[in-house]
Design a protein around this motif. Structure first.
Motif, mmCIF file in Angstrom:
data_model
loop_
_atom_site.group_PDB
_atom_site.id
_atom_site.type_symbol
_atom_site.label_atom_id
_atom_site.label_comp_id
_atom_site.label_asym_id
_atom_site.label_seq_id
_atom_site.Cartn_x
_atom_site.Cartn_y
_atom_site.Cartn_z
ATOM 1 N N ILE A 142 0.819 -1.214 0.000
ATOM 2 C CA ILE A 142 0.000 0.000 0.000
ATOM 3 C C ILE A 142 0.855 1.267 0.000
ATOM 4 O O ILE A 142 0.463 2.284 -0.570
ATOM 5 C CB ILE A 142 -0.998 0.008 1.191
ATOM 6 N N LYS A 143 2.041 1.222 0.590
ATOM 7 C CA LYS A 143 2.921 2.386 0.557
ATOM 8 C C LYS A 143 3.368 2.662 -0.874
ATOM 9 O O LYS A 143 3.362 3.823 -1.325
ATOM 10 C CB LYS A 143 4.138 2.169 1.456
ATOM 11 N N THR A 144 3.747 1.618 -1.596
ATOM 12 C CA THR A 144 4.152 1.776 -2.997
ATOM 13 C C THR A 144 2.990 2.310 -3.832
ATOM 14 O O THR A 144 3.175 3.168 -4.707
ATOM 15 C CB THR A 144 4.644 0.438 -3.566
ATOM 16 N N MET A 145 1.782 1.806 -3.573
ATOM 17 C CA MET A 145 0.609 2.242 -4.319
ATOM 18 C C MET A 145 0.254 3.702 -4.053
ATOM 19 O O MET A 145 -0.486 4.318 -4.813
ATOM 20 C CB MET A 145 -0.596 1.359 -3.972
ATOM 21 N N ASN A 146 0.780 4.250 -2.962
ATOM 22 C CA ASN A 146 0.571 5.662 -2.646
ATOM 23 C C ASN A 146 1.773 6.520 -3.036
ATOM 24 O O ASN A 146 1.816 7.707 -2.727
ATOM 25 C CB ASN A 146 0.273 5.844 -1.154
ATOM 26 N N GLY A 147 2.762 5.909 -3.699
ATOM 27 C CA GLY A 147 3.987 6.613 -4.033
ATOM 28 C C GLY A 147 3.937 7.308 -5.374
ATOM 29 O O GLY A 147 3.016 7.134 -6.184
ATOM 30 N N LEU A 148 4.962 8.091 -5.655
ATOM 31 C CA LEU A 148 5.015 8.893 -6.873
ATOM 32 C C LEU A 148 5.182 8.050 -8.131
ATOM 33 O O LEU A 148 4.679 8.423 -9.201
ATOM 34 C CB LEU A 148 6.163 9.906 -6.770
ATOM 35 N N ALA A 149 5.871 6.911 -8.023
ATOM 36 C CA ALA A 149 6.068 6.058 -9.197
ATOM 37 C C ALA A 149 4.717 5.516 -9.686
ATOM 38 O O ALA A 149 4.416 5.546 -10.884
ATOM 39 C CB ALA A 149 7.020 4.911 -8.873
ATOM 40 N N PHE A 150 3.887 5.027 -8.751
ATOM 41 C CA PHE A 150 2.563 4.549 -9.135
ATOM 42 C C PHE A 150 1.711 5.705 -9.638
ATOM 43 O O PHE A 150 0.987 5.560 -10.626
ATOM 44 C CB PHE A 150 1.859 3.880 -7.951
ATOM 45 N N GLU A 151 1.789 6.832 -8.969
ATOM 46 C CA GLU A 151 0.997 7.994 -9.364
ATOM 47 C C GLU A 151 1.275 8.394 -10.813
ATOM 48 O O GLU A 151 0.347 8.685 -11.581
ATOM 49 C CB GLU A 151 1.293 9.166 -8.434
ATOM 50 N N LYS A 152 2.538 8.374 -11.195
ATOM 51 C CA LYS A 152 2.914 8.747 -12.558
ATOM 52 C C LYS A 152 2.283 7.799 -13.578
ATOM 53 O O LYS A 152 1.702 8.238 -14.579
ATOM 54 C CB LYS A 152 4.437 8.731 -12.699
ATOM 55 N N GLU A 153 2.393 6.485 -13.318
ATOM 56 C CA GLU A 153 1.863 5.504 -14.260
ATOM 57 C C GLU A 153 0.340 5.502 -14.258
ATOM 58 O O GLU A 153 -0.300 5.352 -15.309
ATOM 59 C CB GLU A 153 2.390 4.109 -13.920
ATOM 60 N N ASN A 154 -0.250 5.681 -13.090
ATOM 61 C CA ASN A 154 -1.704 5.700 -12.984
ATOM 62 C C ASN A 154 -2.292 6.909 -13.699
ATOM 63 O O ASN A 154 -3.312 6.800 -14.390
ATOM 64 C CB ASN A 154 -2.114 5.712 -11.506
ATOM 65 N N ARG A 155 -1.647 8.054 -13.548
ATOM 66 C CA ARG A 155 -2.113 9.264 -14.239
ATOM 67 C C ARG A 155 -2.099 9.041 -15.745
ATOM 68 O O ARG A 155 -3.037 9.432 -16.446
ATOM 69 C CB ARG A 155 -1.230 10.459 -13.886
#
Length: 270
Positions: free
Chosen positions: A157-170
C-alpha cells in the motif's frame, strides 16, 4: 464595570473561536477497496489509529453513509477498518464525500453498461486487428499501461501511494478517458451498437462511453469540492480521506489547485 463584564464574557468566546479556526489537517489515503495482500482492514485500521483523525471521509454518498452500519461487506477494507476505528473512538464523525447518487446517475445517463461494453468491443477489434493503424497504437498503449498497473498491484500500500505509481496511474487514466474516445469517435461500429437506458431511451456505445469519460472529471472535481467543504465546516480538525488509490493523484492535484488557505495536505506515506 459593565465594560469589564462584557470583556470577560467575550474572552472565552474569542478563545474558543480562535482555537477552531486553525488549518484543517487533511490526510489523503489511497486504498484498494477489497481485502488483499496489499491492504486488509487490520492494516488500514493501524494507519487510522496512528493518525487519530477526528473525522473519516468515505468514498460514499449520503444514502450509503446512512446505512453504513447496516449493510457491511466482509471484504471491504474501508468499511471494516472504519467500523473498528469508530468502535474504539466513538466520537469520530463518519461522513460522505462522493458524488451523490453516483451509480444511479451513471445508469440513468447510459454511461453503464456502455463503459464495459465499449472496452470489450474495442479489445475484440484490437485482437482481430480490425482497428485503424492509429487506433491500434492507442489501444496498444492502453494495454501496456494496464499491465504496468497490474505489476504495481503485486507490491504494497505504501508503494501504491507513491510517486512512481501515481505517474503511471495518471498516464493510464489519461489514455482511458481522453485517448480511447478517439477510437469510439472514428470507428463507425461504436455508433451502431446501442443499449437501452432505464427510461427506455437508446444510447450508442459511442455516446455512452464519452459521457462516462466526462464523468471521470466531473466526479473527481465534485469529490474535491466536497472534501474542501468538510474541511471548512470542521476547521482545525484532523480528517482522513479514504479514496480508491486511482483517484488519489487527481484529488491531490485538485486540492492543491483549489487551496483556500484553510487546510493543509499531509502525506502519510513518506
Amino acid at each position: 464595570m459593565k465594560y469589564l463584564l462584557s470583556l470577560l464574557l467575550l474572552c472565552p468566546f474569542k478563545w474558543g473561536f480562535s482555537q477552531s479556526t486553525g488549518k484543517t489537517k487533511l490526510y489523503l489515503i489511497g486504498t484498494v477497496h477489497q481485502s488483499s495482500a496489499i491492504l486488509n482492514p487490520q492494516m488500514l485500521f493501524a494507519i487510522l489509529d496512528s493518525i487519530r483523525p477526528d473525522i473519516l471521509l468515505q468514498e460514499n454518498d449520503s444514502e450509503q453513509i446512512a446505512t453504513y452500519f447496516d449493510d457491511i461487506s466482509p471484504n471491504s477494507n474501508e468499511q471494516n477498518a472504519s467500523l473498528m476505528y469508530l468502535k474504539k473512538y466513538p466520537g469520530t464523525l463518519n461522513l460522505p464525500f462522493e458524488f451523490e447518487g453516483r451509480n444511479q446517475y451513471r445508469k440513468n445517463n447510459g454511461m453503464t453498461p456502455t463503459d464495459q461494453l465499449t472496452i470489450q468491443l474495442m479489445d475484440s477489434l484490437y485482437q482481430r486487428k480490425a482497428l485503424s493503424k492509429a487506433n491500434m497504437e492507442i489501444y496498444r498503449r492502453y494495454i501496456t499501461a494496464n499491465k504496468i498497473l497490474f505489476e504495481f498491484a503485486k507490491s504494497d500500500i505504501k508503494t501504491m501511494n507513491g510517486l512512481a505509481f501515481e505517474k503511471e496511474n495518471r498516464q493510464r487514466q489519461y489514455i482511458q478517458h481522453h485517448e480511447l474516445p478517439a477510437i469510439v469517435h472514428s470507428e463507425g461500429i461504436f455508433a451502431q451498437r446501442l443499449v437501452t437506458k432505464p427510461d427506455g431511451g437508446r444510447i450508442s456505445y459511442r455516446d455512452g462511453y464519452q459521457l462516462w469519460c466526462n464523468f471521470w472529471d466531473l466526479r473527481n472535481n465534485t469529490m474535491a469540492i466536497n472534501i474542501i467543504r468538510k474541511a471548512n465546516e470542521h476547521k482545525g480538525k484532523t480528517i482522513v480521506v479514504l479514496t480508491g488509490v486511482q483517484h488519489k493523484y487527481y484529488l491531490r492535484e485538485l486540492l492543491a489547485r483549489y487551496q483556500d488557505g484553510n487546510y493543509e495536505l499531509i502525506e502519510y506515506f513518506k
